[in-house]
Design an enzyme around this catalytic site. Structure first.
Site: not given
Length: 580
Positions: A247, A104, A157, A424, A270
């Protein structure tokens, strides 16, 4: 037919199956949307024959933190998973702390930008604009009748890397590897999904080897109608599965969560997972600096980033303040100062989303922290407000400069500063652990969204806490699935955030950590699942076997949870009579 056909080297055409054959042979949805041909497949092979395929290097500054060695290890793990999943998960379980950054974040970011070049065999399902009206039948092309968890993205995203189209499938794949390793979901009962609504990434659309639709993203009613069809289809076939959104772009993420959260077993990691992880980390940080978790109500919080994920964090921290301090929602909101790329957000800003507006300061208002001024810079806000907590969720790189951090440290007289750059991947972080420690002379309590190496300072080695959602989402999903809770409430997520810091050891606290060590992640997930089920039971949400076990007490419920978790062991494939 179906998956078996794709594993037959004589009959398999890969991405060259035409639409008519994909339908009749039941491989629609098992292959990327783009239909290629033998000539293009030959060209793809020969280009690699002549020289190694040109991948975006792991050390590319846009990705940050990923090395060639990490990429090599990712290939090694993928090859192992392709040929022996039991061994793959055994290795991953036994070496979780070392391997989680490979399967990940941050390595998955590099995987996604290169996914169309790395593609070898189908994994997961693809739905697209071209599948409108067909999804209810397509889901039956997936061979598993009992899916426990689905992670879906539209690739809009991906981490801090933007629109990656169908390349975004790497995220659900990596996420579900963590579901299996950290929470014991059975590997053949999880389903990674990407929904191809087009891509606005022109570079991908121009790439001859890109496997997605070569069209701009659909928007508006057409977009939501397509997602509705997908959710209806998967929930009709697998009504007990947990569906996690991952995302999605800011303009869709919260809308989709609100669209389904009250009548399906869904959550958005998220928004909700990041929020619960952040609050849990702040509780842990308070413990490490010698304060009770109830001290959350006395914190002054500056947050950089006003997207759906950032405001999800702010909202959950505010609700933690309400609970700890007996505040009203309005009173809790007064403890926050939110900034975006235009500076401090006040109520004078036009067209603020409702989730931002309730935290906007009143422009021109004079209070104990001075006069609120729309557009104030981060340094100006830090000097005026004197925050005790600084959160980074903007995904815009090094915004926490030396001037900002030294000013915060100077003003934190009554307690140590708490700094969480949660963006991130590594290149998008607001500051590094090394910078924060040196600029505060070792006073900072730090946690980051991406892993950071230890730092040596003043004769001491400082291990970095990682504010990683893997602390929260596996246990929440496990509890919701085993508890058959039908929805995932904010109370369940709040309870997960409250439980996590109680699992910190004395060593964690002495080492200035905000989270417990990850090497015991399965135990952490089991305990979070237990508390999530108990919280859901307060609203009568628990059904099935979990309800029976819960009635017998915590020990019986924990026994049920742990015995429901997958442990990688070879099963006997041939029956042998006892006498033999």
């Amino acid at each position: 037919m179906g998956v078996d056909l794709l594993h037959d080297p004589w009959s398999n055409k890969g991405t060259a199956f035409p639409a008519s054959e994909r339908d009749r042979l039941r491989v629609r949805g098992l292959l990327p949307p783009a239909i290629t041909n033998l000539d293009l497949q030959t060209r793809r092979f020969m280009e690699e024959w002549e020289k190694p395929r040109e991948l975006i290097p792991p050390e590319d500054v846009k990705l940050g933190g990923v090395t060639t060695e990490m990429a090599r290890r990712w290939f090694l793990l993928q090859n192992l998973q392709d040929r022996n999943e039991t061994l793959f998960y055994k290795v991953l379980n036994d070496n979780f702390v070392e391997m989680a950054p490979i399967v990940y974040t941050p390595t998955v970011g590099w995987v996604c930008v290169n996914y169309h070049k790395l593609y070898r065999r189908p994994r997961g399902m693809y739905f697209s604009v071209e599948d409108r009206g067909q999804m209810a039948s397509m889901v039956y092309n997936w061979p598993q009748n009992d899916v426990a968890a689905i992670v879906v993205t539209d690739g809009s995203r991906i981490l801090g890397l933007g629109d990656l189209g169908v390349n975004g499938l790497g995220i659900p794949i990596g996420k579900l590897d963590l579901y299996c390793a950290a929470a014991g979901f059975t590997p053949n009962k999880v389903l990674p999904v990407v929904i191809d609504v087009g891509t606005n990434n022109q570079e991908l659309r121009d790439d001859p080897f890109y496997y997605g639709l070569r069209q701009p993203r659909i928007q508006g009613y057409e977009y939501y109608e397509l997602i509705d069809e997908f959710v209806t289809a998967v929930m009709a076939r697998w009504p007990n599965a947990v569906l996690q959104f991952e995302d999605f772009s800011t303009n869709h993420a919260l809308n989709l969560l609100n669209r389904y959260r009250d009548h399906h077993l869904v959550f958005n990691d998220d928004i909700q997972g990041t929020a619960a992880t952040a609050l849990a980390g702040l509780y842990g940080a308070l413990r490490s600096i010698g304060l009770p978790t109830s001290a959350i109500s006395k914190q002054r919080v500056v947050c950089v980033g006003a997207g759906s994920a950032g405001m999800g964090v702010v909202d959950m921290i505010a609700r933690g303040m309400e609970k700890a301090g007996g505040f009203s929602a309005d009173a809790a909101a007064r403890n926050f100062w939110i900034l975006n790329n235009e500076g401090l957000i006040t109520s004078d800003r036009p067209d603020l989303p409702s989730y931002v507006k309730k935290f906007a300061r009143n422009n021109g208002e004079s209070n104990a922290q001075g006069v609120e001024k729309d557009g104030e810079s981060l340094l100006e806000v830090v000097n005026r407000v004197k925050p005790t907590i600084l959160l980074g969720l903007a995904g815009a790189g090094r915004l926490f400069t030396k001037e900002v951090i030294t000013a915060m440290n100077k003003h934190c007289v009554d307690q140590r500063p708490i700094i969480f750059p949660m963006s991130n991947p590594t290149s998008k972080m607001e500051c590094t652990n090394d910078e924060a420690l040196r600029w505060t002379n070792g006073r900072v309590l730090f946690a980051s969204g991406s892993p950071q190496p230890p730092v040596s300072l003043k004769g001491h080695t400082w291990r970095t806490s990682q504010a990683n959602n893997m602390y929260i989402f596996p246990g929440v999903a496990l509890g919701a699935w085993l508890g058959e809770t039908r929805t995932i409430s904010e109370a369940m997520l709040m309870r997960a955030a409250e439980v996590l810091p109680t699992l910190m050891t004395a060593d964690d606290i002495n080492e200035n950590q905000a989270y417990p060590k990850l090497n015991n992640i399965r135990e952490i997930s089991a305990k979070i699942a237990l508390e999530v089920i108990k919280e859901a039971d307060k609203n009568g949400q628990v059904h099935g076997k979990a309800a029976v076990k819960l009635a017998l007490g915590d020990a019986a419920l924990m026994h049920y949870i742990k015995h429901s978790m997958y442990n990688p062991q070879y099963a006997s494939l041939v029956h042998r009579p006892e006498a033999v």
